[in-house]
Design a protein around this motif. Structure first.
Motif, PDB file in Angstrom:
ATOM      1  N   ASN A  96      40.665  39.519  38.435  1.00 50.94           N
ATOM      2  CA  ASN A  96      41.727  39.493  39.436  1.00 50.94           C
ATOM      3  C   ASN A  96      41.111  39.172  40.803  1.00 50.94           C
ATOM      4  O   ASN A  96      40.747  40.074  41.557  1.00 50.94           O
ATOM      5  CB  ASN A  96      42.443  40.839  39.463  1.00 50.94           C
ATOM      6  CG  ASN A  96      43.702  40.797  40.278  1.00 50.94           C
ATOM      7  OD1 ASN A  96      43.919  39.895  41.059  1.00 50.94           O
ATOM      8  ND2 ASN A  96      44.539  41.814  40.094  1.00 50.94           N
ATOM      9  N   PRO A  97      40.987  37.881  41.143  1.00 46.07           N
ATOM     10  CA  PRO A  97      40.324  37.500  42.397  1.00 46.07           C
ATOM     11  C   PRO A  97      41.025  38.027  43.653  1.00 46.07           C
ATOM     12  O   PRO A  97      40.359  38.336  44.637  1.00 46.07           O
ATOM     13  CB  PRO A  97      40.345  35.974  42.374  1.00 46.07           C
ATOM     14  CG  PRO A  97      40.646  35.592  40.976  1.00 46.07           C
ATOM     15  CD  PRO A  97      41.368  36.725  40.358  1.00 46.07           C
ATOM     16  N   ASP A  98      42.355  38.147  43.631  1.00 50.63           N
ATOM     17  CA  ASP A  98      43.058  38.675  44.802  1.00 50.63           C
ATOM     18  C   ASP A  98      42.668  40.128  45.071  1.00 50.63           C
ATOM     19  O   ASP A  98      42.390  40.513  46.215  1.00 50.63           O
ATOM     20  CB  ASP A  98      44.568  38.576  44.613  1.00 50.63           C
ATOM     21  CG  ASP A  98      45.048  37.134  44.538  1.00 50.63           C
ATOM     22  OD1 ASP A  98      44.394  36.274  45.177  1.00 50.63           O
ATOM     23  OD2 ASP A  98      46.054  36.877  43.845  1.00 50.63           O
ATOM     24  N   LEU A  99      42.652  40.925  44.025  1.00 48.65           N
ATOM     25  CA  LEU A  99      42.238  42.320  44.172  1.00 48.65           C
ATOM     26  C   LEU A  99      40.770  42.401  44.579  1.00 48.65           C
ATOM     27  O   LEU A  99      40.395  43.247  45.393  1.00 48.65           O
ATOM     28  CB  LEU A  99      42.470  43.073  42.857  1.00 48.65           C
ATOM     29  CG  LEU A  99      42.113  44.559  42.852  1.00 48.65           C
ATOM     30  CD1 LEU A  99      42.936  45.316  43.876  1.00 48.65           C
ATOM     31  CD2 LEU A  99      42.312  45.132  41.469  1.00 48.65           C
ATOM     32  N   GLN A 100      39.955  41.516  44.039  1.00 48.72           N
ATOM     33  CA  GLN A 100      38.535  41.493  44.383  1.00 48.72           C
ATOM     34  C   GLN A 100      38.358  41.232  45.884  1.00 48.72           C
ATOM     35  O   GLN A 100      37.556  41.904  46.535  1.00 48.72           O
ATOM     36  CB  GLN A 100      37.820  40.419  43.574  1.00 48.72           C
ATOM     37  CG  GLN A 100      36.343  40.339  43.831  1.00 48.72           C
ATOM     38  CD  GLN A 100      35.710  39.191  43.054  1.00 48.72           C
ATOM     39  OE1 GLN A 100      36.385  38.256  42.652  1.00 48.72           O
ATOM     40  NE2 GLN A 100      34.418  39.281  42.867  1.00 48.72           N
ATOM     41  N   GLN A 101      39.104  40.302  46.446  1.00 46.00           N
ATOM     42  CA  GLN A 101      39.010  40.004  47.877  1.00 46.00           C
ATOM     43  C   GLN A 101      39.474  41.193  48.722  1.00 46.00           C
ATOM     44  O   GLN A 101      38.880  41.499  49.759  1.00 46.00           O
ATOM     45  CB  GLN A 101      39.818  38.749  48.218  1.00 46.00           C
ATOM     46  CG  GLN A 101      39.221  37.477  47.673  1.00 46.00           C
ATOM     47  CD  GLN A 101      37.810  37.252  48.179  1.00 46.00           C
ATOM     48  OE1 GLN A 101      37.512  37.499  49.348  1.00 46.00           O
ATOM     49  NE2 GLN A 101      36.946  36.805  47.286  1.00 46.00           N
ATOM     50  N   GLN A 102      40.516  41.878  48.272  1.00 51.37           N
ATOM     51  CA  GLN A 102      40.989  43.057  49.001  1.00 51.37           C
ATOM     52  C   GLN A 102      39.941  44.160  48.998  1.00 51.37           C
ATOM     53  O   GLN A 102      39.708  44.815  50.015  1.00 51.37           O
ATOM     54  CB  GLN A 102      42.282  43.576  48.386  1.00 51.37           C
ATOM     55  CG  GLN A 102      43.480  42.699  48.620  1.00 51.37           C
ATOM     56  CD  GLN A 102      44.718  43.226  47.898  1.00 51.37           C
ATOM     57  OE1 GLN A 102      44.666  44.228  47.195  1.00 51.37           O
ATOM     58  NE2 GLN A 102      45.833  42.525  48.069  1.00 51.37           N
TER      59      GLN A 102
END
Length: 65
Positions: A48-54
């Motif tokens: 989950n790249p979005d969660l990773q960035q967060q």
């Protein structure tokens, strides 16, 4: 309950051994559960790249204070 000294000492030692075994198993199980949780969290962040960035942004905000 017997009043024999050696029997009481043996029962005490057996009780200590049982307590030690239980706590060592609990410690090992908690370690295994912690490793599984870390692996599951890493997998979730990897997929989950979005969660990773967060998470990266949150950690860097905490780190920069």
């Amino acid at each position: 309950m017997t009043q024999d000294t050696y029997t009481l000492i043996g029962l005490g030692l057996a009780g200590l051994l049982a307590v030690w075994l239980v706590f060592s198993l609990v410690k090992k199980m908690l370690g295994i559960v912690l490793l599984i949780a870390l692996a599951a969290g890493a997998y979730v962040l990897w997929t989950n790249p979005d969660l990773q960035q967060q998470v990266i942004a949150g950690v860097s905000r905490l780190w920069s204070r």
